[in-house]
Design a protein around this motif. Structure first.
Motif, short mmCIF file in Angstrom:
data_model
loop_
_atom_site.label_atom_id
_atom_site.label_comp_id
_atom_site.label_asym_id
_atom_site.label_seq_id
_atom_site.Cartn_x
_atom_site.Cartn_y
_atom_site.Cartn_z
N TYR A 225 -20.14 -11.40 83.07
CA TYR A 225 -20.20 -10.22 84.18
C TYR A 225 -18.99 -9.31 83.75
O TYR A 225 -19.05 -7.95 83.93
N LEU A 226 -17.75 -9.85 83.91
CA LEU A 226 -16.68 -9.24 83.78
C LEU A 226 -16.68 -8.65 82.50
O LEU A 226 -16.32 -7.23 82.40
N ILE A 227 -17.07 -8.89 81.22
CA ILE A 227 -17.07 -8.55 80.25
C ILE A 227 -17.73 -6.98 80.22
O ILE A 227 -17.31 -5.82 79.89
N GLU A 228 -18.92 -6.95 80.76
CA GLU A 228 -19.92 -5.79 80.80
C GLU A 228 -19.39 -4.70 81.93
O GLU A 228 -19.21 -3.58 81.88
N LEU A 229 -18.79 -5.23 82.94
CA LEU A 229 -18.29 -4.41 84.20
C LEU A 229 -16.74 -3.81 83.58
O LEU A 229 -16.77 -2.51 84.01
N MET A 230 -16.10 -4.44 82.82
CA MET A 230 -14.86 -3.76 82.40
C MET A 230 -15.26 -2.40 81.48
O MET A 230 -14.63 -1.54 81.95
N LYS A 231 -16.32 -2.65 80.62
CA LYS A 231 -16.58 -1.59 79.69
C LYS A 231 -17.21 -0.49 80.74
O LYS A 231 -17.02 0.69 80.33
N ARG A 232 -17.85 -0.64 81.63
CA ARG A 232 -18.47 0.33 82.61
C ARG A 232 -17.26 0.99 83.49
O ARG A 232 -17.51 2.34 83.13
N LEU A 233 -16.45 0.54 84.01
CA LEU A 233 -15.56 0.87 84.65
C LEU A 233 -14.51 1.66 83.88
O LEU A 233 -14.03 2.65 84.50
N LYS A 234 -14.14 1.19 82.77
CA LYS A 234 -13.50 2.02 81.76
C LYS A 234 -14.27 3.40 81.38
O LYS A 234 -13.45 4.51 81.62
N LEU A 235 -15.40 3.44 81.33
CA LEU A 235 -16.18 4.75 81.03
C LEU A 235 -16.05 5.53 82.30
O LEU A 235 -16.00 6.91 82.27
N GLU A 236 -16.01 4.84 83.70
CA GLU A 236 -16.12 5.63 84.77
C GLU A 236 -14.63 6.07 85.03
O GLU A 236 -14.46 6.77 86.35
N GLY A 237 -13.91 5.62 84.33
CA GLY A 237 -12.29 6.11 84.37
C GLY A 237 -11.56 5.22 85.90
O GLY A 237 -10.71 5.92 86.42
N LYS A 238 -12.13 4.29 86.02
CA LYS A 238 -11.73 3.56 87.31
C LYS A 238 -10.72 2.36 86.80
O LYS A 238 -10.90 1.95 86.04
N LYS A 239 -9.53 2.49 87.98
CA LYS A 239 -8.59 1.51 87.77
C LYS A 239 -8.86 0.48 88.89
O LYS A 239 -9.31 0.54 89.79
N ILE A 240 -8.33 -0.68 88.55
CA ILE A 240 -8.68 -2.02 89.31
C ILE A 240 -7.39 -2.25 90.03
O ILE A 240 -6.34 -2.47 89.50
N SER A 241 -7.35 -2.07 91.40
CA SER A 241 -6.13 -2.40 92.17
C SER A 241 -5.86 -4.18 92.33
O SER A 241 -4.86 -4.49 92.36
N LEU A 242 -6.97 -4.87 92.47
CA LEU A 242 -7.02 -6.31 92.77
C LEU A 242 -8.30 -7.04 91.86
O LEU A 242 -9.35 -6.64 92.22
N PHE A 243 -7.63 -8.00 91.11
CA PHE A 243 -8.65 -8.93 90.69
C PHE A 243 -8.57 -9.97 91.77
O PHE A 243 -7.30 -10.89 91.76
N TYR A 244 -9.81 -10.68 92.11
CA TYR A 244 -9.39 -11.85 92.95
C TYR A 244 -10.48 -12.81 92.46
O TYR A 244 -11.69 -12.79 92.54
N LEU A 245 -9.72 -13.92 91.72
CA LEU A 245 -10.63 -14.86 90.98
C LEU A 245 -10.68 -16.10 91.88
O LEU A 245 -9.80 -16.80 92.13
N ASP A 246 -12.17 -16.43 91.98
CA ASP A 246 -12.32 -17.57 93.05
C ASP A 246 -13.50 -18.28 92.67
O ASP A 246 -14.55 -18.29 93.48
N SER A 247 -13.89 -18.20 91.45
CA SER A 247 -15.23 -18.99 91.21
C SER A 247 -15.05 -20.43 90.72
O SER A 247 -14.08 -20.98 91.10
N PHE A 248 -16.09 -21.04 90.24
CA PHE A 248 -16.02 -22.44 89.48
C PHE A 248 -15.04 -23.29 90.61
O PHE A 248 -13.85 -23.35 90.16
N ASP A 249 -15.51 -23.85 91.28
CA ASP A 249 -14.84 -24.72 92.38
C ASP A 249 -14.05 -25.89 91.52
O ASP A 249 -14.44 -26.35 90.45
N VAL A 250 -12.89 -26.10 92.33
CA VAL A 250 -12.10 -26.87 91.31
C VAL A 250 -12.17 -28.47 91.94
O VAL A 250 -12.45 -28.59 92.99
N ASN A 251 -11.79 -29.58 90.97
CA ASN A 251 -11.69 -30.75 91.11
C ASN A 251 -10.39 -31.00 91.16
O ASN A 251 -9.53 -30.95 90.00
N TRP A 252 -9.86 -31.18 92.12
CA TRP A 252 -8.35 -31.42 92.38
C TRP A 252 -7.53 -32.59 91.27
O TRP A 252 -6.72 -32.37 90.92
N GLN A 253 -8.55 -33.54 90.82
CA GLN A 253 -8.11 -34.60 90.07
C GLN A 253 -8.14 -34.22 88.64
O GLN A 253 -7.34 -34.60 87.88
#
Ligand SMILES: C[S@@+](CC[C@H](N)C(=O)[O-])C[C@H]1O[C@@H](n2cnc3c(N)ncnc32)[C@H](O)[C@@H]1O
Length: 223
Positions: free
Chosen positions: A105-133
């Motif tokens: 999704y990010l690969i495609e979204l970054m292409k789209r936002l670049k074409l739209e001339g949009k800058k990203i203020s914040l990336f908040y990465l919180d996918s793939f739940d972590v196994n603490w061990q």
């Protein structure tokens, strides 16, 4: 500025538990940026009102961007369609909620936002739940997310990873905790979802902006 947002945030911030102080810092940072504010998130709100457990990040970002300049927007993705369904029922239409793998999704979204001339203020990465061990798989996934967005990071972009606390070897004596600072004990390091991103940050010169339960960096993009 942002009175409407802070009226909401002040009511719920104590429910955010370990994330309270870092969310305060995130919004303070965004307040200093000139709008519009674009926020890209991986891993969306999946349980209603679960402020202490997950953070309700998508809802917080929704409320924040609604209170900023027109054109401010939130983009989020989750691989679980139940999560995206719940998220859509909670947030406004100003949040683009997508179902799928975050890296693709990010690969495609970054292409789209670049074409739209949009800058990203914040990336908040919180996918793939972590196994603490065994945090490696989750940390590797978040590093893949960073590779997908790296060219879209500008000087002012804040990159935040949830569940990426700072660790320090500790000893307990008489019920008191004390940091072990002598050689060969390692110094403080970032763990969990963010440990490989932090390794990369160390080599490319990006700086930790804050680290407690969540960690934030600036400076992935050199001026
Ligand atoms: C910790 S939750 C997100 C919580 C949310 N940020 C909040 O504050 O309420 C992590 C989410 O990541 C999603 N996830 C796991 N692997 C993923 C992947 N490869 N791509 C996108 N989302 C993924 C899970 O389905 C889960 O809903």
């Amino acid at each position: 500025m942002n009175n409407k947002f802070y009226k909401f945030f002040d009511q719920i911030k104590d429910d955010l538990g370990v994330r309270k102080s870092s969310f305060i810092k995130i919004f303070k940072y965004l307040d200093e940026l000139k709008g519009p504010i674009n926020i890209v998130e991986t891993g969306c709100l999946r349980i209603k009102d679960n402020y202490a457990g997950d953070g309700q990040s998508t809802l917080l970002f929704d409320k924040y961007t609604l209170s900023r300049e027109p054109g401010s927007k939130v983009y989020t993705v989750d691989i679980d369609q139940n999560a995206t369904k719940i998220c859509k029922s909670v947030v406004s239409e100003n949040v683009e909620v997508n179902t799928g793998d975050s890296v693709q999704y990010l690969i495609e979204l970054m292409k789209r936002l670049k074409l739209e001339g949009k800058k990203i203020s914040l990336f908040y990465l919180d996918s793939f739940d972590v196994n603490w061990q065994f945090p490696h798989q989750s940390a590797a996934h978040h590093l893949k997310e960073l590779t997908a967005i790296i060219d879209s990071i500008s000087e002012n972009t804040l990159v935040v990873v949830d569940d990426a606390p700072i660790f320090l070897p500790m000893q307990i004596e008489n019920k008191k905790y004390q940091a072990i600072t002598q050689h060969p004990a390692p110094g403080a390091f970032v763990g969990g979802k963010g440990y490989l991103i932090n390794e990369y940050a160390n080599t490319c010169g990006a700086k930790i902006f804050f680290s407690n339960y969540q960690t934030a960096w600036i400076g992935f993009k050199k001026k």
